[in-house]
Design a protein around this motif. Structure first.
Motif: not given
Length: 123
Positions: A87-90, A82-83, A13-14, A117-121
């Motif tokens: 977690p809700e950006d996952t 993406m900056n 996160s961040g 493409t998977q993004v996991t925060v």
């Protein structure tokens, strides 16, 4: 037309990630490219879209001020920086191409889609 999205991964996160979407094949002379995302159990949602010239860009309210879309037409590639990720950006992030050069905010406008493409925060 083929779209290849890349750049996803696991970030805290961040943190930041930059996604790329490379278009190949018989693309039209000008096209808009959008980004969408889909989290588990949720509908696909619009993230943003960029015009052919790059002069017009729209973002979803949920990412405005944190995400930036840009493009390099010489490379037929669009980027999603993406900056300040949360977690809700996952989600799985998809790029999509509209050969009619519209700036649609729904998936209906887009004819061609990348594989995602998977993004996991992590929090």
């Amino acid at each position: 037309v083929q779209l290849q999205a890349s750049g996803g991964g696991l970030v805290q996160s961040g943190g930041s990630l930059r996604l790329s979407c490379a278009a190949s094949g018989r693309t039209s002379s000008s096209y808009t490219l959008g980004w969408f995302r889909q989290a588990p159990g949720k509908e696909r949602e619009f993230v943003g879209v960029i015009s052919w010239s790059g002069g017009t860009i729209y973002y979803a309210n949920s990412v405005k001020g944190r995400f930036t879309i840009s493009r390099d037409n010489a490379k037929n590639t669009v980027y999603l920086q993406m900056n300040s990720l949360k977690p809700e950006d996952t989600a799985v992030y998809y790029c999509a191409l509209d050969p009619s050069s519209r700036l649609g905010g729904t998936s209906w406008y887009y004819r061609y889609w990348g594989q995602g493409t998977q993004v996991t925060v992590s929090s």
